[in-house]
Design a protein around this motif. Structure first.
Motif, PDB file in Angstrom:
ATOM      1  N   ALA A  80       0.831  -1.203   0.000  1.00 18.52           N
ATOM      2  CA  ALA A  80       0.000   0.000   0.000  1.00 18.52           C
ATOM      3  C   ALA A  80       0.866   1.253   0.000  1.00 18.52           C
ATOM      4  CB  ALA A  80      -0.922  -0.010   1.221  1.00 18.52           C
ATOM      5  N   LEU A  81       0.281   2.337  -0.498  1.00 15.71           N
ATOM      6  CA  LEU A  81       0.962   3.630  -0.556  1.00 15.71           C
ATOM      7  C   LEU A  81       1.329   4.138   0.831  1.00 15.71           C
ATOM      8  CD1 LEU A  81      -1.373   5.574  -3.012  1.00 15.71           C
ATOM      9  CD2 LEU A  81       1.016   5.059  -3.402  1.00 15.71           C
ATOM     10  N   THR A  82       2.402   4.899   0.890  1.00 17.89           N
ATOM     11  CA  THR A  82       2.747   5.681   2.078  1.00 17.89           C
ATOM     12  C   THR A  82       2.794   7.137   1.635  1.00 17.89           C
ATOM     13  OG1 THR A  82       5.132   5.626   1.683  1.00 17.89           O
ATOM     14  CG2 THR A  82       4.188   3.783   2.943  1.00 17.89           C
ATOM     15  N   PRO A  83       2.829   8.086   2.580  1.00 19.53           N
ATOM     16  CA  PRO A  83       2.890   9.501   2.177  1.00 19.53           C
ATOM     17  C   PRO A  83       4.114   9.842   1.324  1.00 19.53           C
ATOM     18  CG  PRO A  83       2.298   9.315   4.483  1.00 19.53           C
ATOM     19  CD  PRO A  83       2.655   7.928   4.009  1.00 19.53           C
ATOM     20  N   GLN A  84       5.183   9.026   1.403  1.00 19.27           N
ATOM     21  CA  GLN A  84       6.395   9.296   0.643  1.00 19.27           C
ATOM     22  C   GLN A  84       6.420   8.594  -0.716  1.00 19.27           C
ATOM     23  OE1 GLN A  84       6.616   7.887   3.854  1.00 19.27           O
ATOM     24  NE2 GLN A  84       6.739   9.872   4.855  1.00 19.27           N
ATOM     25  N   THR A  85       5.416   7.777  -1.034  1.00 18.02           N
ATOM     26  CA  THR A  85       5.420   6.994  -2.265  1.00 18.02           C
ATOM     27  C   THR A  85       5.208   7.884  -3.481  1.00 18.02           C
ATOM     28  OG1 THR A  85       4.448   5.142  -1.065  1.00 18.02           O
ATOM     29  CG2 THR A  85       4.335   5.054  -3.461  1.00 18.02           C
ATOM     30  N   ARG A  86       5.982   7.623  -4.533  1.00 24.18           N
ATOM     31  CA  ARG A  86       5.741   8.310  -5.800  1.00 24.18           C
ATOM     32  C   ARG A  86       4.468   7.756  -6.416  1.00 24.18           C
ATOM     33  NH1 ARG A  86      11.850   7.985  -7.255  1.00 24.18           N
ATOM     34  NH2 ARG A  86      12.466  10.101  -6.760  1.00 24.18           N
ATOM     35  N   MET A  87       3.646   8.624  -6.984  1.00 26.22           N
ATOM     36  CA  MET A  87       2.392   8.196  -7.611  1.00 26.22           C
ATOM     37  C   MET A  87       2.663   7.932  -9.081  1.00 26.22           C
ATOM     38  SD  MET A  87      -0.660   7.553  -6.749  1.00 26.22           S
ATOM     39  CE  MET A  87      -2.274   7.354  -7.436  1.00 26.22           C
TER      40      MET A  87
END
Length: 197
Positions: A80-87
Motif C-alpha cells: 500500500a501507498l505511504t505519504p512518501q510513495t511516488r504516484m
C-alpha cells in the motif's frame, strides 16, 4: 490505496479456500501484520509473516468477484501507498470490479457493465498493473504496455482464454454516481459554460 506499479511477482505457496500464503521477498520489507498488500490487484490484509512468505484471509466476496487463487500461480504484488510513495501509476483501491477474458495481443473482453467505465486513453488496472487503454470498442479493450512492465509482471504469462482481475478507474464511478443523483448541479449547460464540452 495503491498505484498499480508492481513491486515484484511472487508465487502462491498454498490456498485452502480461505487462507492464502504467498512466497515473495521485496514486499516483506518493513511489512507488519495488518498492512495491506495488493495480490493481482486484490487488496488483502497481512495476517502472518515469515522470512519469505505472508498470509492473508480471503473473503467469500473476494472469491466471488475475482478470478480466484491457485497454488503455484505467479501473482503481481504491491504494498500500500505511504505519504512518501511516488504516484507512478493511477489511484488504485485494490477493490476488484470483475474479471476480463484475455483474447491475445493485450486485448481483453469485459461485461457491458464494466465496459461503460473503460475509456480510450484512460487508466485501467489489470491484475494489479496500472495500464493505459489504447483501444476500446464492443466490450473489448486493448492496453499499451512497455517491455519493462511485461517483463516484471505476470502479464507475460497470459494465455488466450484465461482470465484477469479488473479494477476500473474510481473517478468514473464517482462521476456516474454524482450525475445520477437527484438535484445535482452538473448539467450539459454547466459543462459547456465551464469549458468541458
Amino acid at each position: 490505496m495503491f498505484t498499480g506499479i508492481v513491486e515484484e511477482t511472487g508465487f502462491i505457496k498454498s490456498f485452502d479456500g480461505k487462507k492464502l500464503t504467498v512466497e515473495c521477498s521485496k514486499v516483506l520489507e518493513n511489512t507488519q501484520i495488518g498492512d495491506s498488500i495488493s495480490i493481482d490487484g486484490c487488496c488483502q490484509t497481512v495476517t502472518t509473516i515469515t522470512s519469505n512468505t505472508f498470509s492473508a484471509d480471503v473473503s467469500s466476496e473476494t472469491l466471488r468477484i475475482t478470478k480466484g487463487f491457485k497454488t503455484g500461480e505467479c501473482v503481481n504484488l504491491e504494498r500500500a501507498l505511504t505519504p512518501q510513495t511516488r504516484m507512478g501509476g493511477h489511484i488504485v483501491q485494490g477493490h476488484i470490479d470483475g474479471v476480463a477474458k484475455y483474447l491475445g495481443d493485450m486485448t481483453f473482453e469485459v461485461s457491458k457493465e464494466l465496459d461503460r467505465y473503460i475509456v480510450y486513453k484512460g487508466s485501467i488496472c489489470v491484475n494489479g498493473v496500472s495500464l493505459t487503454v489504447s483501444k476500446n470498442q464492443n466490450n473489448t479493450f486493448s492496453v499499451a504496455i512497455i517491455p519493462h512492465t511485461l517483463e516484471n509482471t505476470n502479464l507475460k504469462y497470459l494465455k488466450a482464454g484465461g482470465f484477469v482481475n479488473i479494477e476500473t478507474d474510481i473517478l468514473g464511478r464517482y462521476v456516474e454516481k454524482f450525475l445520477s443523483t437527484k438535484n445535482n448541479s452538473i448539467t450539459k449547460d454547466f459543462l459547456k459554460e465551464n469549458g468541458f464540452m
